[in-house]
Design a protein around this motif. Structure first.
Motif, short mmCIF file in Angstrom:
data_model
loop_
_atom_site.label_atom_id
_atom_site.label_comp_id
_atom_site.label_asym_id
_atom_site.label_seq_id
_atom_site.Cartn_x
_atom_site.Cartn_y
_atom_site.Cartn_z
N ASP A 9 0.85 -1.19 0.00
CA ASP A 9 0.00 0.00 0.00
C ASP A 9 0.89 1.25 0.00
O ASP A 9 1.85 1.35 0.77
N THR A 49 -0.68 8.15 1.06
CA THR A 49 -0.66 9.45 0.37
C THR A 49 -0.98 10.64 1.27
O THR A 49 -0.36 11.68 1.16
N THR A 67 -5.34 8.00 3.70
CA THR A 67 -5.60 7.75 2.29
C THR A 67 -4.40 7.01 1.69
O THR A 67 -3.25 7.37 1.95
N THR A 81 -3.15 4.15 -1.81
CA THR A 81 -3.49 3.44 -3.05
C THR A 81 -3.03 2.00 -2.94
O THR A 81 -1.96 1.71 -2.39
N GLU A 125 -7.40 4.05 -5.24
CA GLU A 125 -7.35 4.82 -4.00
C GLU A 125 -8.35 4.29 -2.97
O GLU A 125 -9.48 3.93 -3.29
N HIS A 126 -7.87 4.22 -1.71
CA HIS A 126 -8.71 3.77 -0.60
C HIS A 126 -8.56 4.75 0.56
O HIS A 126 -7.57 5.48 0.66
N THR A 127 -9.55 4.71 1.44
CA THR A 127 -9.51 5.53 2.67
C THR A 127 -9.86 4.65 3.85
O THR A 127 -10.78 3.81 3.78
#
Length: 364
Positions: free
Chosen positions: A178, A181, A210, A212, A217-219
């Motif tokens: 991962d 960001t 946050t 990627t 993109e994930h949160t």
């Protein structure tokens, strides 16, 4: 029948006492000599080679620049921006004897250190050297990033998850690979700056992370765990950088991260018009983060003596090392305390002109 020589009188008590006294003295001296040759549980730290980051060095019997930059305009430099090293006399297989330890103890330029503080239990010299080499390579990348960050030159940095600790706050949301960001909407240059954002968040609320994963993109909401060392995520990180032009640093048989600040200053000197140090002889030490924080190092006293012996009259020391510096500064050396790369640049500008030196913070 055997005939034995016979003395006609016995030694006087005074004579016998003198004989015994000399015997004890000789025995004590012999014992001291024997003990003195026995291996100790310590190593000796002493001043090592000095390298001018804006000068040249020898690598594989060839003279090469310590720092070289291509693909962008550079400028002439003068004087010296010395980085310092510390020699370690002794290792787990070859320990200094007690005579050497006693001599070093009374030498202000040397330090006697328990061997376990230098070499981890069961760690070989080869393993220690390999670790030091990697730390040096990492510090060169961080120094380049810090120099460009200070000069507002854009570059790309990534902080990637290597792994997470089982059961730690980050383990449920993050996995190896991962790319992180933002933390609470704020970007960061390196793992140190990310860590500061975690500290700023605290442990009483979740933070928004946050990242990627395979380009998507994930949160995630992650609440740091409270520990004695501060907020804890339980994530192991890797840093990566992509610079707009190549910066090459060449040194042979030198390890550790403590030259980071001086590498960064050398890069800045080459990238900017004029002589950052005013052509003067300046030395210094300190780790560096990609966003310019100067960190404490070991062997600061030995490095000051090494700097003075090489001819430096000014020394830039991490502010966090000042307690070790006070009372141990070699004659003729002025030591300035610096917490950041930016402050180091300010210090050098004052040294170059001679103006405002009395306003700079010192370790004296």
């Amino acid at each position: 029948m055997a005939i034995f020589p016979v003395r006609d009188e016995l030694p006087s008590p005074r004579s016998r006492g003198r004989t015994i006294g000399w015997f004890l003295l000789v025995a004590a001296v012999a014992g001291a000599v024997i003990v003195g040759q026995l291996p100790s549980a310590y190593v000796i730290e002493e001043p090592g080679p000095v390298y001018n980051t804006i000068g040249t060095t020898s690598v594989d019997s060839k003279t090469v620049p310590v720092l070289s930059i291509s693909g962008v305009k550079t400028y002439p430099t003068a004087g010296a921006l010395d980085m310092l090293t510390v020699n370690i006399n002794g290792d787990p297989e070859n320990r200094p004897n007690w005579s050497e330890i006693v001599t070093a103890y009374f030498d202000p330029s040397e330090a006697v250190t328990p061997i376990d503080e230098i070499y981890a239990p069961a760690e070989t010299v080869q393993q220690s050297n390999k670790e030091g080499t990697q730390e040096m390579l990492d510090s060169q990348q961080q120094a380049t990033a810090a120099a460009l960050f200070e000069q507002h030159i854009k570059f790309t940095s990534t902080v990637t998850v290597d792994s997470t600790k089982k059961g730690a706050p980050a383990s449920a949301a993050l996995r190896g690979g991962d790319v992180l960001t933002t933390i609470n909407g704020k970007t960061f240059v390196d793992a140190d700056q990310l860590h500061q954002l975690v500290v700023d968040n605290g442990t009483d609320r979740a933070m928004t992370v946050t990242f990627t994963r395979k380009g998507v993109e994930h949160t995630a909401q992650i609440t740091p765990e409270a520990t004695k060392a501060g907020p804890f995520l339980g994530v192991f990180l890797l840093e990566g950088y992509k610079f707009p032009f190549p910066v090459k640093i060449q040194l042979q048989d030198v390890g550790g991260p403590s030259a980071g600040m001086m590498f960064a200053l050398g890069i800045i000197d080459k990238l900017t018009p004029g002589e950052l140090n005013g052509g003067k002889h300046v030395a210094g030490t300190g780790t560096i983060s990609a966003y310019g924080v100067v960190g404490a190092i070991g062997g600061i006293r030995q490095k000051m003596y090494g700097a003075r012996a090489a001819g430096a009259t000014y020394f830039l020391a991490p502010a966090s090392n000042c307690d070790e510096v006070r009372g141990h500064i070699p004659s003729g050396l002025t030591v300035f305390a610096t917490p950041t790369l930016h402050q180091s640049v300010v210090d050098l500008e004052a040294i170059a002109t001679g103006n405002g030196l009395n306003k700079l913070k010192t370790c004296g």
